[in-house]
Scaffold this motif. Structure first.
Motif, PDB file in Angstrom:
ATOM      1  N   SER A 129      28.975  35.839 -14.926  1.00  0.00           N
ATOM      2  CA  SER A 129      28.582  36.950 -14.065  1.00  0.00           C
ATOM      3  C   SER A 129      27.412  36.136 -13.259  1.00  0.00           C
ATOM      4  O   SER A 129      26.922  34.916 -13.480  1.00  0.00           O
ATOM      5  CB  SER A 129      27.731  37.961 -14.871  1.00  0.00           C
ATOM      6  N   VAL A 130      26.845  36.681 -12.127  1.00  0.00           N
ATOM      7  CA  VAL A 130      26.034  36.088 -11.235  1.00  0.00           C
ATOM      8  C   VAL A 130      24.785  36.301 -11.604  1.00  0.00           C
ATOM      9  O   VAL A 130      24.216  37.269 -11.785  1.00  0.00           O
ATOM     10  CB  VAL A 130      26.343  36.708  -9.538  1.00  0.00           C
ATOM     11  N   PHE A 131      23.839  35.323 -11.558  1.00  0.00           N
ATOM     12  CA  PHE A 131      22.594  35.572 -11.696  1.00  0.00           C
ATOM     13  C   PHE A 131      21.615  35.878 -10.791  1.00  0.00           C
ATOM     14  O   PHE A 131      21.889  35.389  -9.656  1.00  0.00           O
ATOM     15  CB  PHE A 131      21.828  34.035 -12.469  1.00  0.00           C
ATOM     16  N   SER A 132      20.614  36.650 -10.845  1.00  0.00           N
ATOM     17  CA  SER A 132      19.470  36.767  -9.882  1.00  0.00           C
ATOM     18  C   SER A 132      18.505  35.562  -9.883  1.00  0.00           C
ATOM     19  O   SER A 132      18.047  35.326  -9.050  1.00  0.00           O
ATOM     20  CB  SER A 132      18.770  38.126 -10.033  1.00  0.00           C
ATOM     21  N   SER A 133      18.228  35.230 -11.178  1.00  0.00           N
ATOM     22  CA  SER A 133      17.616  33.920 -11.419  1.00  0.00           C
ATOM     23  C   SER A 133      17.810  33.377 -12.514  1.00  0.00           C
ATOM     24  O   SER A 133      18.421  33.973 -13.512  1.00  0.00           O
ATOM     25  CB  SER A 133      15.819  34.347 -11.241  1.00  0.00           C
ATOM     26  N   LEU A 134      17.612  32.087 -12.606  1.00  0.00           N
ATOM     27  CA  LEU A 134      17.845  31.281 -13.812  1.00  0.00           C
ATOM     28  C   LEU A 134      16.599  30.275 -14.103  1.00  0.00           C
ATOM     29  O   LEU A 134      16.112  29.793 -13.196  1.00  0.00           O
ATOM     30  CB  LEU A 134      19.120  30.488 -13.622  1.00  0.00           C
ATOM     31  N   GLN A 135      16.369  30.107 -15.367  1.00  0.00           N
ATOM     32  CA  GLN A 135      15.082  29.386 -15.648  1.00  0.00           C
ATOM     33  C   GLN A 135      15.721  28.399 -17.028  1.00  0.00           C
ATOM     34  O   GLN A 135      16.340  28.595 -17.516  1.00  0.00           O
ATOM     35  CB  GLN A 135      14.038  30.323 -16.369  1.00  0.00           C
ATOM     36  N   TRP A 136      14.868  27.271 -16.928  1.00  0.00           N
ATOM     37  CA  TRP A 136      14.962  26.268 -17.890  1.00  0.00           C
ATOM     38  C   TRP A 136      13.707  25.914 -18.864  1.00  0.00           C
ATOM     39  O   TRP A 136      12.616  26.098 -18.144  1.00  0.00           O
ATOM     40  CB  TRP A 136      15.339  25.027 -17.545  1.00  0.00           C
ATOM     41  N   TYR A 137      13.728  26.110 -20.155  1.00  0.00           N
ATOM     42  CA  TYR A 137      12.797  26.174 -20.765  1.00  0.00           C
ATOM     43  C   TYR A 137      12.908  24.875 -21.790  1.00  0.00           C
ATOM     44  O   TYR A 137      14.206  24.496 -22.400  1.00  0.00           O
ATOM     45  CB  TYR A 137      12.435  27.256 -21.790  1.00  0.00           C
ATOM     46  N   ARG A 138      11.697  24.321 -22.209  1.00  0.00           N
ATOM     47  CA  ARG A 138      11.889  23.273 -23.396  1.00  0.00           C
ATOM     48  C   ARG A 138      11.089  24.033 -24.430  1.00  0.00           C
ATOM     49  O   ARG A 138       9.934  24.213 -24.222  1.00  0.00           O
ATOM     50  CB  ARG A 138      11.531  21.891 -23.030  1.00  0.00           C
ATOM     51  N   GLN A 139      11.641  23.588 -25.848  1.00  0.00           N
ATOM     52  CA  GLN A 139      10.958  24.058 -26.927  1.00  0.00           C
ATOM     53  C   GLN A 139      10.896  22.939 -28.133  1.00  0.00           C
ATOM     54  O   GLN A 139      11.782  22.168 -28.308  1.00  0.00           O
ATOM     55  CB  GLN A 139      11.709  25.308 -27.602  1.00  0.00           C
ATOM     56  N   GLU A 140       9.783  22.633 -28.634  1.00  0.00           N
ATOM     57  CA  GLU A 140       9.438  21.934 -29.529  1.00  0.00           C
ATOM     58  C   GLU A 140       9.216  22.426 -31.120  1.00  0.00           C
ATOM     59  O   GLU A 140       9.079  23.690 -31.009  1.00  0.00           O
ATOM     60  CB  GLU A 140       8.187  20.909 -29.238  1.00  0.00           C
ATOM     61  N   PRO A 141       9.725  21.858 -32.212  1.00  0.00           N
ATOM     62  CA  PRO A 141       9.676  22.560 -33.469  1.00  0.00           C
ATOM     63  C   PRO A 141       8.247  23.280 -33.517  1.00  0.00           C
ATOM     64  O   PRO A 141       7.229  22.747 -33.200  1.00  0.00           O
ATOM     65  CB  PRO A 141       9.698  21.352 -34.404  1.00  0.00           C
ATOM     66  N   GLY A 142       8.398  24.396 -33.978  1.00  0.00           N
ATOM     67  CA  GLY A 142       7.052  25.304 -34.417  1.00  0.00           C
ATOM     68  C   GLY A 142       6.306  25.649 -33.172  1.00  0.00           C
ATOM     69  O   GLY A 142       5.159  26.362 -33.353  1.00  0.00           O
ATOM     70  N   GLU A 143       7.068  25.516 -32.008  1.00  0.00           N
ATOM     71  CA  GLU A 143       6.195  25.964 -30.916  1.00  0.00           C
ATOM     72  C   GLU A 143       7.166  27.214 -29.878  1.00  0.00           C
ATOM     73  O   GLU A 143       8.322  27.042 -30.239  1.00  0.00           O
ATOM     74  CB  GLU A 143       5.780  24.983 -30.038  1.00  0.00           C
ATOM     75  N   GLY A 144       6.520  27.773 -29.066  1.00  0.00           N
ATOM     76  CA  GLY A 144       7.291  28.557 -28.225  1.00  0.00           C
ATOM     77  C   GLY A 144       7.903  27.862 -27.051  1.00  0.00           C
ATOM     78  O   GLY A 144       7.566  26.719 -26.741  1.00  0.00           O
ATOM     79  N   PRO A 145       9.007  28.386 -26.514  1.00  0.00           N
ATOM     80  CA  PRO A 145       9.657  27.738 -25.403  1.00  0.00           C
ATOM     81  C   PRO A 145       8.692  27.654 -24.164  1.00  0.00           C
ATOM     82  O   PRO A 145       7.764  28.399 -24.114  1.00  0.00           O
ATOM     83  CB  PRO A 145      10.789  28.405 -25.082  1.00  0.00           C
ATOM     84  N   VAL A 146       8.669  26.539 -23.388  1.00  0.00           N
ATOM     85  CA  VAL A 146       7.736  26.253 -22.339  1.00  0.00           C
ATOM     86  C   VAL A 146       8.529  26.177 -21.016  1.00  0.00           C
ATOM     87  O   VAL A 146       9.537  25.426 -21.031  1.00  0.00           O
ATOM     88  CB  VAL A 146       6.996  24.940 -22.542  1.00  0.00           C
ATOM     89  N   LEU A 147       8.126  27.107 -19.996  1.00  0.00           N
ATOM     90  CA  LEU A 147       8.873  27.004 -18.808  1.00  0.00           C
ATOM     91  C   LEU A 147       8.742  25.727 -18.107  1.00  0.00           C
ATOM     92  O   LEU A 147       7.965  25.149 -17.785  1.00  0.00           O
ATOM     93  CB  LEU A 147       8.619  28.249 -17.911  1.00  0.00           C
ATOM     94  N   LEU A 148      10.193  25.069 -17.762  1.00  0.00           N
ATOM     95  CA  LEU A 148      10.152  23.839 -16.894  1.00  0.00           C
ATOM     96  C   LEU A 148      10.476  24.289 -15.362  1.00  0.00           C
ATOM     97  O   LEU A 148       9.687  23.795 -14.459  1.00  0.00           O
ATOM     98  CB  LEU A 148      11.505  23.093 -17.328  1.00  0.00           C
TER      99      LEU A 148
END
Lengths: 114, 115
Positions: free
Chosen positions: B27-46
């Motif tokens: 499907s076509v995205f309206s927006s797309l994001q990349w995140y990085r997550q380390e063990p025991g932590e929440g994802p962080v927006l890149l």
């Protein structure tokens, strides 16, 4: 510190019990989102609140409920807990109710049901 | 139900190597994001990408959004051990903006960079 505060960080409870997870969003953010992360299913959207009102619902079980209070903090209530509910539960917040600005996640609550 | 597929699921490389991870949808995205997550932590927006064909660079990371807005890639140049983590793409689809704005996440690419 991301600015999103989740408590408690760890929770161990028995099957059949009820727990409440708490989230304080980043200052100025009106939207709060709850996600469940397990090893076999990745990050699954549960529910979204925007300025106190429910905005979107994902595959949230009927045993689970949430609310957002006037001060914008949110609580996720999980009842009649089962072993399969063991997971990381994340709260995220965003500036407005759209998806263009990204989410700020808390550090999560690790729930273990024994 | 819109799905996001990420590949590879696991990637283990040596320090200094380059790598690319992919995120695809039918499907076509309206927006797309990349995140990085380390063990025991929440994802962080890149990064957030919105425009088809858009390329954004963040130090050694290059993000590309497909022309048709159905796919994205993340390229890391000269990977370092500090790049180790779970890389997640997350998308919102056209038409979702007014009905709720939740992001759907891919299952992630677990990257390990060995010294």
């Amino acid at each position: 510190d991301s600015g999103v505060t989740q408590t408690p960080k760890h929770l161990i409870t028995a099957t059949g019990q009820r727990v409440t997870l708490r989230c304080s969003p980043r200052s100025g953010d009106l939207s709060v989102y709850w996600y469940q992360q397990s090893l076999d299913q990745g990050l699954q959207f549960l529910i979204q609140y925007y300025n106190g009102e429910e905005r979107a619902k994902g595959n949230i079980l009927e045993r689970f409920s949430a609310q957002q209070f006037p001060d914008l903090h949110s609580e996720l209530n999980l009842s009649s807990l089962e072993l399969g509910d063991s997971a990381l539960y994340f709260c995220a917040s965003s500036v407005v109710g759209t998806n263009y600005y990204g989410y700020t996640f808390g550090s999560g609550t690790r729930l273990t049901v024994v | 139900t819109q799905l996001l597929e990420q590949s590879p699921q696991f990637l283990s490389i040596q320090e200094g190597e380059n790598l690319t991870v992919y995120c695809n949808s039918s499907s076509v995205f309206s927006s797309l994001q990349w995140y990085r997550q380390e063990p025991g932590e929440g994802p962080v927006l890149l990064v957030t990408v919105v425009t088809g064909g858009e390329v954004k660079k963040l130090k050694r990371l290059t993000f590309q959004f497909g022309d048709a807005r159905k796919d994205s890639s993340l390229h890391i140049t000269a990977a370092q051990p500090g790049d180790t983590g779970l890389y997640l793409c997350a998308g919102a689809w056209t038409g979702q903006e007014t009905s709720g704005s939740r992001l759907t996440f891919g299952e992630g690419t677990q990257l390990t960079v060995n010294p």
